[in-house]
Structure formats: structure tokens, C-alpha cells
Scaffold this motif. Structure first.
Motif, mmCIF file in Angstrom:
data_model
loop_
_atom_site.group_PDB
_atom_site.id
_atom_site.type_symbol
_atom_site.label_atom_id
_atom_site.label_comp_id
_atom_site.label_asym_id
_atom_site.label_seq_id
_atom_site.Cartn_x
_atom_site.Cartn_y
_atom_site.Cartn_z
ATOM 1 N N LEU A 1 46.138 -85.484 1.830
ATOM 2 C CA LEU A 1 45.082 -85.867 0.904
ATOM 3 C C LEU A 1 45.015 -84.918 -0.282
ATOM 4 C CD1 LEU A 1 42.408 -86.859 3.530
ATOM 5 C CD2 LEU A 1 43.378 -88.376 1.823
ATOM 6 N N TYR A 2 45.563 -83.709 -0.130
ATOM 7 C CA TYR A 2 45.624 -82.772 -1.242
ATOM 8 C C TYR A 2 46.968 -82.846 -1.972
ATOM 9 C CZ TYR A 2 41.376 -80.355 0.345
ATOM 10 O OH TYR A 2 40.088 -80.042 0.707
ATOM 11 N N CYS A 3 47.952 -83.423 -1.317
ATOM 12 C CA CYS A 3 49.321 -83.410 -1.850
ATOM 13 C C CYS A 3 49.677 -84.780 -2.428
ATOM 14 C CB CYS A 3 50.308 -83.035 -0.754
ATOM 15 S SG CYS A 3 49.928 -81.472 0.066
ATOM 16 N N MET B 1 36.456 -74.578 -9.480
ATOM 17 C CA MET B 1 37.054 -75.876 -9.204
ATOM 18 C C MET B 1 38.561 -75.656 -9.127
ATOM 19 S SD MET B 1 34.574 -78.281 -9.262
ATOM 20 C CE MET B 1 35.110 -79.860 -9.897
ATOM 21 N N ILE B 2 39.189 -76.223 -8.102
ATOM 22 C CA ILE B 2 40.642 -76.109 -7.970
ATOM 23 C C ILE B 2 41.284 -77.267 -8.735
ATOM 24 C CG2 ILE B 2 42.590 -76.162 -6.366
ATOM 25 C CD1 ILE B 2 40.907 -73.581 -6.359
ATOM 26 N N LYS B 3 42.112 -76.931 -9.702
ATOM 27 C CA LYS B 3 42.754 -77.948 -10.545
ATOM 28 C C LYS B 3 44.126 -78.297 -9.968
ATOM 29 C CE LYS B 3 42.227 -75.367 -14.266
ATOM 30 N NZ LYS B 3 41.259 -74.346 -13.832
ATOM 31 N N THR B 4 44.341 -79.587 -9.720
ATOM 32 C CA THR B 4 45.616 -80.032 -9.171
ATOM 33 C C THR B 4 46.225 -81.102 -10.075
ATOM 34 O OG1 THR B 4 44.751 -81.862 -7.836
ATOM 35 C CG2 THR B 4 44.706 -79.667 -6.849
ATOM 36 N N VAL B 5 47.542 -81.169 -10.021
ATOM 37 C CA VAL B 5 48.256 -82.189 -10.792
ATOM 38 C C VAL B 5 48.118 -83.528 -10.079
ATOM 39 C CG1 VAL B 5 50.477 -82.867 -11.760
ATOM 40 C CG2 VAL B 5 49.900 -80.445 -11.529
ATOM 41 N N LYS B 6 47.734 -84.538 -10.833
ATOM 42 C CA LYS B 6 47.480 -85.857 -10.252
ATOM 43 C C LYS B 6 48.620 -86.815 -10.576
ATOM 44 C CE LYS B 6 44.088 -89.646 -10.327
ATOM 45 N NZ LYS B 6 45.092 -90.683 -10.579
ATOM 46 N N LEU B 7 49.131 -87.474 -9.563
ATOM 47 C CA LEU B 7 50.097 -88.538 -9.744
ATOM 48 C C LEU B 7 49.366 -89.786 -10.232
ATOM 49 C CD1 LEU B 7 53.076 -89.414 -9.297
ATOM 50 C CD2 LEU B 7 52.394 -90.125 -6.995
ATOM 51 N N LYS B 8 49.877 -90.399 -11.275
ATOM 52 C CA LYS B 8 49.218 -91.591 -11.819
ATOM 53 C C LYS B 8 49.122 -92.694 -10.764
ATOM 54 C CE LYS B 8 50.300 -90.957 -16.725
ATOM 55 N NZ LYS B 8 50.937 -91.555 -17.927
ATOM 56 N N HIS B 9 48.064 -93.470 -10.857
ATOM 57 C CA HIS B 9 47.839 -94.606 -9.952
ATOM 58 C C HIS B 9 47.765 -94.149 -8.487
ATOM 59 C CE1 HIS B 9 48.791 -96.721 -13.599
ATOM 60 N NE2 HIS B 9 50.045 -96.338 -13.552
ATOM 61 N N ASN B 10 47.214 -92.948 -8.269
ATOM 62 C CA ASN B 10 47.089 -92.436 -6.903
ATOM 63 C C ASN B 10 45.728 -91.773 -6.758
ATOM 64 O OD1 ASN B 10 47.940 -91.859 -4.269
ATOM 65 N ND2 ASN B 10 48.633 -89.817 -4.855
ATOM 66 N N SER B 11 44.698 -92.581 -6.744
ATOM 67 C CA SER B 11 43.338 -92.072 -6.682
ATOM 68 C C SER B 11 43.036 -91.486 -5.300
ATOM 69 C CB SER B 11 42.330 -93.189 -6.984
ATOM 70 O OG SER B 11 42.284 -94.106 -5.898
ATOM 71 N N ARG C 1 44.493 -92.651 -1.492
ATOM 72 C CA ARG C 1 45.086 -91.759 -0.485
ATOM 73 C C ARG C 1 44.310 -91.823 0.824
ATOM 74 N NH1 ARG C 1 44.708 -86.485 -2.438
ATOM 75 N NH2 ARG C 1 43.294 -87.238 -4.042
ATOM 76 N N VAL C 2 42.996 -91.957 0.751
ATOM 77 C CA VAL C 2 42.196 -92.135 1.973
ATOM 78 C C VAL C 2 42.599 -93.413 2.683
ATOM 79 C CG1 VAL C 2 39.868 -92.604 2.850
ATOM 80 C CG2 VAL C 2 40.226 -90.774 1.178
ATOM 81 N N ARG C 3 42.783 -94.486 1.925
ATOM 82 C CA ARG C 3 43.177 -95.767 2.526
ATOM 83 C C ARG C 3 44.526 -95.634 3.227
ATOM 84 N NH1 ARG C 3 46.475 -99.674 1.863
ATOM 85 N NH2 ARG C 3 47.374 -98.728 -0.018
ATOM 86 N N ARG C 4 45.500 -94.998 2.557
ATOM 87 C CA ARG C 4 46.840 -94.860 3.150
ATOM 88 C C ARG C 4 46.817 -93.985 4.393
ATOM 89 N NH1 ARG C 4 48.664 -93.694 -2.038
ATOM 90 N NH2 ARG C 4 49.005 -91.529 -1.393
ATOM 91 N N THR C 5 45.957 -92.993 4.404
ATOM 92 C CA THR C 5 45.915 -92.038 5.509
ATOM 93 C C THR C 5 45.221 -92.593 6.747
ATOM 94 O OG1 THR C 5 45.885 -90.194 3.942
ATOM 95 C CG2 THR C 5 45.223 -89.701 6.203
ATOM 96 N N PHE C 6 44.154 -93.356 6.552
ATOM 97 C CA PHE C 6 43.324 -93.751 7.682
ATOM 98 C C PHE C 6 43.311 -95.241 8.000
ATOM 99 C CE2 PHE C 6 41.276 -89.818 6.042
ATOM 100 C CZ PHE C 6 41.453 -89.020 7.167
ATOM 101 N N LEU C 7 43.755 -96.082 7.075
ATOM 102 C CA LEU C 7 43.611 -97.525 7.312
ATOM 103 C C LEU C 7 44.957 -98.228 7.436
ATOM 104 C CD1 LEU C 7 40.745 -98.239 4.739
ATOM 105 C CD2 LEU C 7 40.554 -97.838 7.216
#
Length: 266
Positions: free
Chosen positions: A80-82, A246-256, A260-266
Motif C-alpha cells: 500500500l506504500y509501494c 508529511m512523508i512525500k512519495t512518488v505516485k504512479l499515475k492512475h494508482n490511487s 491499491r486498497v481494492r487490489r490488496t483486499f478485494l
């Protein structure tokens, strides 16, 4: 490249992964990035592993505010962080080169233990009994008594940390855009003698939560900060607030976050 071009790679077993990561190192250098073995010199810190490794990378490098963090998972891992894995690491480097790169900001909580040192948590703080006996904790909100908890312990989770230990005990999953933190109970006693709220509750960013350990024989609880247990003896109280960091992370486009929650748990 501008100043944002020095990369520090972090992994718990970085030397064992050397062969797998060598193509990534070469790719980074061919794209104008400089590799450094000193995290204090870096302005990009990349963890290689799952969410636990990402949490360690942030903690070991001091919750840096002047750099970007990115997480790469290995084959078969999810995080979820990666946002990235070894198969799309080239896309990560392209994102880092883009002046208009998308950055996600994760909230952090501050924990002051015994009125002394302040610790940061990106995921959660847990305060638990270290013996086969319930722990009693006086819970205060903004200095006002709220409840006396008795049970196995309490978890205070950030919004992103809400999907971890907190979720496993049926706490709510929080949107990281919300500025606050969540408190959840571990096996609370609720009967005619003891009474707690019995459910998780969420506090806003202006609130101060104080957990005062009642000294009744369970005076040496375990305190966990993210995925590390700290050997702090005789914990009397813990004051928790939402940090300015605040920890700033690089975000992959179209990956809210919710994707990621949906992919991980559902």
C-alpha cells in the motif's frame, strides 16, 4: 537534471539482492541519476521490499522532509506504500525525472513518551500488555478524561496505517486525505465492572490523545512504533498528536490509494 538526482537504496537484505538490482542501478545511472551509500546525501530514497521495508526506510532515514520516498516491491509482493515493482522500475525513474511528477503525502503522528523524547510513526503506535494480565490505561482527549480502558492494549493508527494492525482488529479504513488518527481497542473488557466505548474512534488533527498507564502491576508494557518494538521501560504516559511532518512519495499515475486498497483486499 536539477538537484533531485541522488538516490539512496534501502533494503533489509540489499547485498543479497545485488544481482537482481544491478540492472536497476545501471538504468538509474544511464538516466542521469547518481547513486549514494549515504542516505543523508540523497534527495530520493527508494526502499526495495514490501510495506515493512518502506516503513523501515522512512524510520532509519529519520522521516526526511527534504526528499522523496519511493517503494519498489519484489515479484509477487503487494504494497500500500509501494507504487512500483521491479518490472516497472523504468516508469518510476521517468516519474522522478518529470518536473510535474505526482507526489502523494502521507500523514505522520508524534508520540511523546513519559514527557521526554518524541517519536514519529507513519503506520501506527501500539501499547500492549507484556504479561498475561490486562493492562489498564486512562484515556484522555485534550486533557479531559474519556474512559478507563482495560484489556490487551490500544492501537493508534494514521490513515495509511489504518489498513494494517488496525484493520485486523476491525478498525475502519481511513482515507489518507483526512487529517487525523484512529484509536482501536485490543480485547477490551466490557462488563458490569469495566466499560469502554467498545469501538474505534477517530480524532481530528487538532486533538491531543493521552494514554496514561495505570501502575497496577503491568508497569512495563510493550510499545510498538510502526513495525519496531522499543525497549522503553516503565512507561507512564504517551501523548499522541498529528505531526506537522508529511512523508512525500512518488505516485504512479492512475494508482490511487483506494485502487491499491481494492487490489490488496478485494
Amino acid at each position: 537534471m536539477a538537484a533531485r538526482n541522488k538516490i539512496f537504496f534501502y533494503s533489509r537484505n540489499l547485498k543479497e539482492l545485488e544481482d537482481q538490482l544491478q540492472p536497476l542501478y545501471e538504468l538509474a545511472e544511464s538516466n542521469g541519476f547518481l547513486l549514494t551509500e549515504n542516505d543523508k546525501e540523497a534527495n530520493i530514497i527508494i526502499s526495495v521490499g514490501g510495506d515493512g521495508t518502506f516503513l523501515q526506510a522512512v524510520r532509519k532515514t529519520g522521516f526526511r522532509q527534504d526528499c522523496l520516498y519511493a517503494g519498489i516491491t519484489m515479484s509477487g509482493e503487494s504494497g500500500l506504500y509501494c507504487d512500483f515493482d521491479l518490472d516497472n522500475s523504468q516508469e518510476m525513474l521517468k516519474s522522478l525525472q518529470n518536473e510535474e511528477l505526482e507526489v502523494r503525502r502521507f500523514p505522520v503522528i508524534d508520540a511523546v513518551i513519559n514527557g521526554e523524547r518524541t517519536y514519529q510513526c507513519l503506520n501506527e503506535l501500539s501499547l500492549r500488555s507484556s504479561i498475561i494480565k490486562t493492562i489498564a490505561i486512562q484515556v484522555q482527549i485534550d486533557g479531559n478524561a474519556f474512559e478507563t480502558f482495560r484489556g490487551d492494549g490500544l492501537i493508534v493508527a494514521t490513515p495509511t496505517g489504518s489498513t494494517g494492525y488496525n484493520k485486523s482488529i476491525h478498525g475502519a479504513v481511513m482515507d489518507p486525505l483526512l487529517e487525523g488518527f484512529q484509536v482501536s481497542e485490543l480485547a477490551s473488557l466490557n462488563n458490569n465492572r469495566y466499560r469502554t466505548l467498545g469501538s474505534s474512534f477517530i480524532l481530528g488533527k487538532e486533538r491531543t490523545l493521552t494514554l496514561e498507564v495505570i501502575q497496577d502491576g503491568n508497569d512495563y508494557p510493550i510499545i510498538g512504533l510502526d513495525n519496531e518494538a522499543y525497549p522503553i521501560q516503565n512507561i507512564k504516559d504517551v501523548e499522541v498528536t498529528l505531526s506537522d511532518k508529511m512523508i512525500k512519495t512518488v505516485k504512479l499515475k492512475h494508482n490511487s490509494y483506494w485502487e491499491r486498497v481494492r487490489r490488496t483486499f478485494l
